[in-house]
Design a protein around this motif. Structure first.
Motif, PDB file in Angstrom:
ATOM      1  N   PHE A  94       5.663  -6.244   1.932  1.00  0.00           N
ATOM      2  CA  PHE A  94       6.300  -7.355   1.230  1.00  0.00           C
ATOM      3  C   PHE A  94       5.291  -8.095   0.350  1.00  0.00           C
ATOM      4  O   PHE A  94       5.576  -8.395  -0.810  1.00  0.00           O
ATOM      5  N   ILE A  95       4.114  -8.372   0.880  1.00  0.00           N
ATOM      6  CA  ILE A  95       3.067  -9.038   0.093  1.00  0.00           C
ATOM      7  C   ILE A  95       2.692  -8.185  -1.115  1.00  0.00           C
ATOM      8  O   ILE A  95       2.507  -8.693  -2.220  1.00  0.00           O
ATOM      9  N   THR A  96       2.602  -6.883  -0.917  1.00  0.00           N
ATOM     10  CA  THR A  96       2.269  -5.966  -2.008  1.00  0.00           C
ATOM     11  C   THR A  96       3.348  -5.963  -3.085  1.00  0.00           C
ATOM     12  O   THR A  96       3.041  -6.049  -4.276  1.00  0.00           O
ATOM     13  N   LEU A  97       4.610  -5.861  -2.685  1.00  0.00           N
ATOM     14  CA  LEU A  97       5.704  -5.844  -3.668  1.00  0.00           C
ATOM     15  C   LEU A  97       5.787  -7.152  -4.438  1.00  0.00           C
ATOM     16  O   LEU A  97       5.972  -7.153  -5.661  1.00  0.00           O
ATOM     17  N   LEU A  98       5.621  -8.261  -3.742  1.00  0.00           N
ATOM     18  CA  LEU A  98       5.669  -9.568  -4.408  1.00  0.00           C
ATOM     19  C   LEU A  98       4.505  -9.724  -5.376  1.00  0.00           C
ATOM     20  O   LEU A  98       4.681 -10.131  -6.537  1.00  0.00           O
ATOM     21  N   GLY A  99       3.312  -9.379  -4.937  1.00  0.00           N
ATOM     22  CA  GLY A  99       2.142  -9.468  -5.813  1.00  0.00           C
ATOM     23  C   GLY A  99       2.237  -8.526  -7.003  1.00  0.00           C
ATOM     24  O   GLY A  99       1.865  -8.884  -8.121  1.00  0.00           O
ATOM     25  N   SER A 100       2.767  -7.332  -6.780  1.00  0.00           N
ATOM     26  CA  SER A 100       2.913  -6.373  -7.876  1.00  0.00           C
ATOM     27  C   SER A 100       3.910  -6.864  -8.920  1.00  0.00           C
ATOM     28  O   SER A 100       3.722  -6.639 -10.121  1.00  0.00           O
ATOM     29  N   ILE A 121      -1.340   0.577 -12.569  1.00  0.00           N
ATOM     30  CA  ILE A 121      -2.623   0.972 -11.965  1.00  0.00           C
ATOM     31  C   ILE A 121      -3.252  -0.209 -11.233  1.00  0.00           C
ATOM     32  O   ILE A 121      -3.748  -0.074 -10.115  1.00  0.00           O
ATOM     33  N   LEU A 122      -3.204  -1.393 -11.854  1.00  0.00           N
ATOM     34  CA  LEU A 122      -3.721  -2.601 -11.212  1.00  0.00           C
ATOM     35  C   LEU A 122      -2.939  -2.913  -9.939  1.00  0.00           C
ATOM     36  O   LEU A 122      -3.521  -3.301  -8.918  1.00  0.00           O
ATOM     37  N   SER A 123      -1.631  -2.699  -9.964  1.00  0.00           N
ATOM     38  CA  SER A 123      -0.803  -2.941  -8.779  1.00  0.00           C
ATOM     39  C   SER A 123      -1.123  -1.962  -7.656  1.00  0.00           C
ATOM     40  O   SER A 123      -1.091  -2.332  -6.480  1.00  0.00           O
ATOM     41  N   LEU A 124      -1.414  -0.721  -7.993  1.00  0.00           N
ATOM     42  CA  LEU A 124      -1.803   0.248  -6.963  1.00  0.00           C
ATOM     43  C   LEU A 124      -3.130  -0.131  -6.316  1.00  0.00           C
ATOM     44  O   LEU A 124      -3.301  -0.004  -5.100  1.00  0.00           O
ATOM     45  N   ALA A 125      -4.064  -0.615  -7.117  1.00  0.00           N
ATOM     46  CA  ALA A 125      -5.336  -1.087  -6.559  1.00  0.00           C
ATOM     47  C   ALA A 125      -5.103  -2.308  -5.666  1.00  0.00           C
ATOM     48  O   ALA A 125      -5.699  -2.424  -4.582  1.00  0.00           O
ATOM     49  N   ALA A 127      -2.326  -2.960  -4.041  1.00  0.00           N
ATOM     50  CA  ALA A 127      -1.665  -2.473  -2.829  1.00  0.00           C
ATOM     51  C   ALA A 127      -2.691  -1.893  -1.855  1.00  0.00           C
ATOM     52  O   ALA A 127      -2.623  -2.146  -0.642  1.00  0.00           O
ATOM     53  N   PHE A 128      -3.643  -1.125  -2.365  1.00  0.00           N
ATOM     54  CA  PHE A 128      -4.693  -0.581  -1.507  1.00  0.00           C
ATOM     55  C   PHE A 128      -5.463  -1.706  -0.825  1.00  0.00           C
ATOM     56  O   PHE A 128      -5.720  -1.649   0.371  1.00  0.00           O
ATOM     57  N   ALA A 129      -5.816  -2.744  -1.593  1.00  0.00           N
ATOM     58  CA  ALA A 129      -6.569  -3.857  -1.032  1.00  0.00           C
ATOM     59  C   ALA A 129      -5.763  -4.611   0.026  1.00  0.00           C
ATOM     60  O   ALA A 129      -6.291  -4.976   1.082  1.00  0.00           O
ATOM     61  N   VAL A 130      -4.488  -4.829  -0.235  1.00  0.00           N
ATOM     62  CA  VAL A 130      -3.652  -5.548   0.733  1.00  0.00           C
ATOM     63  C   VAL A 130      -3.534  -4.752   2.033  1.00  0.00           C
ATOM     64  O   VAL A 130      -3.713  -5.303   3.124  1.00  0.00           O
ATOM     65  N   PHE A 131      -3.258  -3.466   1.936  1.00  0.00           N
ATOM     66  CA  PHE A 131      -3.100  -2.674   3.147  1.00  0.00           C
ATOM     67  C   PHE A 131      -4.424  -2.473   3.882  1.00  0.00           C
ATOM     68  O   PHE A 131      -4.430  -2.233   5.082  1.00  0.00           O
ATOM     69  N   ARG A 132      -5.505  -2.585   3.176  1.00  0.00           N
ATOM     70  CA  ARG A 132      -6.819  -2.399   3.820  1.00  0.00           C
ATOM     71  C   ARG A 132      -7.337  -3.682   4.467  1.00  0.00           C
ATOM     72  O   ARG A 132      -7.852  -3.660   5.575  1.00  0.00           O
ATOM     73  N   TRP A 133      -7.214  -4.827   3.756  1.00  0.00           N
ATOM     74  CA  TRP A 133      -7.901  -6.028   4.217  1.00  0.00           C
ATOM     75  C   TRP A 133      -7.005  -7.190   4.622  1.00  0.00           C
ATOM     76  O   TRP A 133      -7.505  -8.193   5.134  1.00  0.00           O
ATOM     77  N   VAL A 134      -5.727  -7.137   4.366  1.00  0.00           N
ATOM     78  CA  VAL A 134      -4.864  -8.282   4.741  1.00  0.00           C
ATOM     79  C   VAL A 134      -4.258  -8.041   6.106  1.00  0.00           C
ATOM     80  O   VAL A 134      -3.940  -6.973   6.485  1.00  0.00           O
TER      81      VAL A 134
END
Length: 134
Positions: A94-100, A121-125, A127-134
């Protein structure tokens, strides 16, 4: 469940989603001998469903199916990341979709629609950051 049942479930859902995607592709209207990607999939319908809009919702449905299967097959406990709140996979999605969405809106405002792939491309990066560190 055994591995065989999970494999069957995965393959069945993948076949259904691919069949839906193929039906969407087949529904794209042809104009002057070429695919009209922004043409209405259902002429005269109350909502102008175009292929990009349908593909967007197809991707959301695919994400929800994947997240549901992951939650059933590999249950997880919430974790605390850099935001210092407990999050699960669904929360991070959800955080990823909203931020994207905000990344794309900002990109459209500042850069215009010509190079929208940069926002993707920026949104994919992101998403990677959110799933890794949030």
């Amino acid at each position: 469940m055994t591995q065989t049942r999970w494999t069957t479930i995965y393959l069945t859902l993948a076949a259904i989603m691919l069949a839906i995607l193929a039906a969407l592709y087949a529904a794209v209207p042809v104009k002057d001998g070429a695919k009209d990607w922004t043409g209405q999939l259902i002429p005269g319908f109350w909502m102008a469903w175009t292929f990009p809009v349908a593909l967007f919702f197809w991707c959301i449905a695919a994400l929800l199916i994947i997240m549901t299967l992951l939650a059933i097959r590999f249950p997880e406990t919430p974790r605390v990341g850099i935001l210092r709140i407990e999050t699960t996979r669904g929360d991070r999605l959800f955080i990823t979709l909203l931020g994207s969405a905000f990344i794309h809106l900002g990109w459209l405002y500042f850069a215009g629609p010509e190079a929208i792939w940069g926002a993707t491309i920026l949104s994919l990066a992101y998403a990677f950051a959110v799933f890794r560190w949030v």
